[in-house]
Each structure stands twice: as structure tokens, then as C-alpha cells.
Design an enzyme around this catalytic site. Sequence first.
Site, PDB file in Angstrom:
ATOM      1  N   HIS A   1      44.188   8.994  32.419  1.00  0.00           N
ATOM      2  CA  HIS A   1      43.285   9.979  31.796  1.00  0.00           C
ATOM      3  C   HIS A   1      43.978  11.328  31.777  1.00  0.00           C
ATOM      4  O   HIS A   1      43.896  12.098  32.740  1.00  0.00           O
ATOM      5  CB  HIS A   1      41.968  10.028  32.582  1.00  0.00           C
ATOM      6  CG  HIS A   1      40.916  10.915  31.990  1.00  0.00           C
ATOM      7  ND1 HIS A   1      39.572  10.734  32.224  1.00  0.00           N
ATOM      8  CD2 HIS A   1      41.000  11.989  31.171  1.00  0.00           C
ATOM      9  CE1 HIS A   1      38.876  11.660  31.580  1.00  0.00           C
ATOM     10  NE2 HIS A   1      39.728  12.450  30.938  1.00  0.00           N
TER      11      HIS A   1
ATOM     12  N   HIS B   1      44.960  14.351  28.808  1.00  0.00           N
ATOM     13  CA  HIS B   1      44.989  14.866  27.431  1.00  0.00           C
ATOM     14  C   HIS B   1      46.297  15.630  27.280  1.00  0.00           C
ATOM     15  O   HIS B   1      46.497  16.624  27.989  1.00  0.00           O
ATOM     16  CB  HIS B   1      43.798  15.787  27.178  1.00  0.00           C
ATOM     17  CG  HIS B   1      42.477  15.131  27.434  1.00  0.00           C
ATOM     18  ND1 HIS B   1      41.723  14.573  26.431  1.00  0.00           N
ATOM     19  CD2 HIS B   1      41.790  14.910  28.593  1.00  0.00           C
ATOM     20  CE1 HIS B   1      40.617  14.060  26.958  1.00  0.00           C
ATOM     21  NE2 HIS B   1      40.640  14.248  28.270  1.00  0.00           N
TER      22      HIS B   1
ATOM     23  N   HIS C   1      34.870   8.990  27.052  1.00  0.00           N
ATOM     24  CA  HIS C   1      34.350   9.870  28.095  1.00  0.00           C
ATOM     25  C   HIS C   1      32.836   9.652  28.146  1.00  0.00           C
ATOM     26  O   HIS C   1      32.166   9.713  27.107  1.00  0.00           O
ATOM     27  CB  HIS C   1      34.614  11.334  27.753  1.00  0.00           C
ATOM     28  CG  HIS C   1      36.032  11.789  27.962  1.00  0.00           C
ATOM     29  ND1 HIS C   1      37.108  11.152  27.414  1.00  0.00           N
ATOM     30  CD2 HIS C   1      36.535  12.839  28.672  1.00  0.00           C
ATOM     31  CE1 HIS C   1      38.220  11.790  27.781  1.00  0.00           C
ATOM     32  NE2 HIS C   1      37.902  12.812  28.538  1.00  0.00           N
TER      33      HIS C   1
ATOM     34  N   GLU D   1      30.274  12.373  32.474  1.00  0.00           N
ATOM     35  CA  GLU D   1      30.958  13.527  33.074  1.00  0.00           C
ATOM     36  C   GLU D   1      29.891  14.617  33.221  1.00  0.00           C
ATOM     37  O   GLU D   1      29.491  14.952  34.315  1.00  0.00           O
ATOM     38  CB  GLU D   1      32.104  13.992  32.164  1.00  0.00           C
ATOM     39  CG  GLU D   1      32.831  15.246  32.671  1.00  0.00           C
ATOM     40  CD  GLU D   1      33.851  15.818  31.672  1.00  0.00           C
ATOM     41  OE1 GLU D   1      33.777  15.505  30.479  1.00  0.00           O
ATOM     42  OE2 GLU D   1      34.706  16.621  32.117  1.00  0.00           O
TER      43      GLU D   1
ATOM     44  N   ASP E   1      43.538  14.696  33.928  1.00  0.00           N
ATOM     45  CA  ASP E   1      42.743  15.202  32.803  1.00  0.00           C
ATOM     46  C   ASP E   1      43.495  16.266  31.982  1.00  0.00           C
ATOM     47  O   ASP E   1      44.134  15.937  30.984  1.00  0.00           O
ATOM     48  CB  ASP E   1      41.388  15.733  33.306  1.00  0.00           C
ATOM     49  CG  ASP E   1      40.295  15.667  32.253  1.00  0.00           C
ATOM     50  OD1 ASP E   1      40.529  15.146  31.154  1.00  0.00           O
ATOM     51  OD2 ASP E   1      39.164  16.137  32.542  1.00  0.00           O
ATOM     52  N   ASP E   2      43.398  17.529  32.391  1.00  0.00           N
ATOM     53  CA  ASP E   2      44.071  18.637  31.692  1.00  0.00           C
ATOM     54  C   ASP E   2      44.772  19.490  32.742  1.00  0.00           C
ATOM     55  O   ASP E   2      44.294  20.571  33.102  1.00  0.00           O
ATOM     56  CB  ASP E   2      43.035  19.483  30.927  1.00  0.00           C
ATOM     57  CG  ASP E   2      42.254  18.647  29.932  1.00  0.00           C
ATOM     58  OD1 ASP E   2      42.795  18.370  28.857  1.00  0.00           O
ATOM     59  OD2 ASP E   2      41.112  18.256  30.250  1.00  0.00           O
TER      60      ASP E   2
HETATM   61  N1  HPA Z   1      35.963  16.114  28.781  1.00  0.00           N
HETATM   62  C1  HPA Z   1      35.732  16.095  27.473  1.00  0.00           C
HETATM   63  N2  HPA Z   1      36.640  16.417  26.578  1.00  0.00           N
HETATM   64  C2  HPA Z   1      37.843  16.783  26.999  1.00  0.00           C
HETATM   65  C3  HPA Z   1      38.145  16.835  28.338  1.00  0.00           C
HETATM   66  C4  HPA Z   1      37.144  16.476  29.283  1.00  0.00           C
HETATM   67  O1  HPA Z   1      37.324  16.492  30.515  1.00  0.00           O
HETATM   68  N3  HPA Z   1      39.426  17.242  28.430  1.00  0.00           N
HETATM   69  C5  HPA Z   1      39.884  17.412  27.170  1.00  0.00           C
HETATM   70  N4  HPA Z   1      38.921  17.139  26.293  1.00  0.00           N
HETATM   71 ZN    ZN Z   2      39.216  14.037  29.722  1.00  0.00          ZN
END
Ligand code: HPA
Ligand code: ZN
Length: 335
Positions: free
Chosen positions: A14, A16, A194, A197, A275-276
Site C-alpha cells: 500500500h 501511492h 480503500h 479508513e 501509504d504516502d
Molecule cells: N486514502 C485515500 N486516498 C489516498 C490515500 C489514503 O490514505 N493516500 C493517497 N490517496
Molecule cells: Zn492509501
Amino acid sequence: MHRFIQQLPKVELHLHIEGSLEPELMFELAQRNQVDIPFTSPQEVRDAYQFTNLQDFLDIYYQGANVLLHEQDFYDLTWAYLLRCKEDNVIHTEIFFDPQTHTARGVAFETVIEGISKALDQGKKELGISSQIIMCFLRHLSEEDAIKTLEQALPYKDKIIGVGLDSSEQGHPPEKFTEVFRQAHEAGFLAVAHAGEEGPAMNIRNAIDILGVHRVDHGVRCVEDKALVTELAETRMPLTVCPLSNLKLKVFEEMEEHNIVELLRQGLCVTINSDDPAYFGGYMTDNFNAVADAHPMSHEELAQFTLNAIEASFIADQEKQQMKNTVHKFLTIHG
Ligand code: HPA
Ligand code: ZN
């Protein structure tokens, strides 16, 4: 413990790629491409990364992606991420990209996919890191737009293993994308989304039942539905959990409150991911460390996160077995 974690072979599911854009590279690309950004230094960019929810982050994240214009930019972005993977002993990674973030600005689908996949090919050859690419639909846009994106991806099907769904979960539930996921399955793509969350547990159920996903990204709000947790454990439906992301976006206030270790102990196929990482303050090792610092765990439990990720990955069974052997060997030596 930190030494064990650093050396532990890891698998990321996971990530991006646009979220791995470090402020220094953002500045370099802004200059190279003569794109204006509303910051005067990388430190100023970092100082702006204070989020209270997912949308706060997304606004800044889409703005950052504006500096990505040419194939070389996507290549440089991906290569920088792979070098971090190497440092963290990531042996396999399955990365997301958001084609619509780029095609909406006039950047061709081909430019994006070529830049990313050339870096990944080089990563395999020079760094020994295997990888897959998953393209995500932006859920705040229409399903019609997602269908057009799926059509654009068809010529590059050999480079893209699956489709995903990201961006604003509130107000854009999985069922909005029923038809595009049906078409994606028909075209032979695997699927993830996703869900759970910021959105309710029902989104996790619907991602599984309606979109037919093979993994759920995040999924941490499953705990609001006890029957769902039991079902996730029984089916070993993977959850790609992102601990530092969850903290930064206030899904949990403190790492001590995070439910990932509890879910691991209940037999769910939970995994640790970044994630990011450029926005949330850490790559894979940082995420493992943050979880282990807040939740005392055995070496076997830490290694189980990698074994779960191997089980959940989109690679052939034979490669999965080889990777599992690597982890078991590591445990024998370092356990
Ligand atoms: N959630 C939703 N969209 C996203 C995320 C996330 O954590 N990171 C990059 N796009
Ligand atoms: Zn994500």
C-alpha cells in the site's frame, strides 16, 4: 528490536507513488519544469504537512503532484522510492498510481506508466526488488471518468496487475464504482479498494461483496462490526494497514490506540505499509518501529506482518514460497 526490524525482509502492498514525492524532489522538479509551487523551501513544505483529516492531506497531495510532467519525472520519483526500499530491506512492492491526477492536467497515460515501469524494471535488475503496479480510480470523480481511465489502461495491461480505489471515502462509497470494477474483472485485472479508513465498516463489506476486491486497503474500522472481524479472520481477507498514515490523518489519536496488533492476534491477515511516506513521516522501517514501540511484540509476530504481506501479494505461488523461505531463514538466524 529496531535492529531486527531494520534487517527484517519486508513487502509493501500500500504505497501511492505520488505520495513518495519528498519536498526536495518536489523543489527540483518545480525548477526543472518551471512549475510554480506556493512554497519557498523544502522545510516550508514540511511545515505545511499538518493534517486534521484525509481531505486536508489530499488537497496538498494533489497540489504536490503538479510538478510531475515528463516521463523522466515519474522515473526519478519511482527510483528515489526504490532506493528507500533498498535501505529498508523491502524485497517486493506493489505500488499505486493515480492516472486521473495526471491525465486531468494533460499528461499522457503513457508518460506516467512508462516512467514508473522503467524505474521498476531497473529496480528489479540493479536492486533485486520485485514489484507490481496497481492503478487507482479517484473516487471523488465520476464512475464514467473511471471507465474512461480503464479504457486508457487496456494497451498497458501487461504492466498493470490490478485496479484500486482511493481519494475521499466520505460520500463516495464502493458501490458508486460497481460497473467499472465489473469491467476491470472482465478485462482480467485484480482488484483492491480503500475502505474503512474514514468510512464505516459497511464500506469494507461492500468493497468485498460488490467490488470483489482481493485485499482491502486500510480496513481498520472493521472493528465496528464484530461479525465482519470474524469473517475477515476466517477468509484471511488481507488488510493493508498504514499505521503512521492513520496517526497523521487522525484515524487514531495515539499509536497505543491503534488496533493492528490486536487484529494480528485475532488471526487477520494484516500487513504494515507506508501509504504516502513523504507526507506521513516514514517509510516501511519507520512504520514497523512505530508499531513495535507502542505495542511490545515478539520477533515472530513482527515477521508475521511480512509473511501476511507475502500471502496477500499478487505474485506467483512459487515466488511466494521463495519469499516465505527467506523470512523463515532470517528468523532462524536473527530470531
Ligand atoms: N486514502 C485515500 N486516498 C489516498 C490515500 C489514503 O490514505 N493516500 C493517497 N490517496
Ligand atoms: Zn492509501
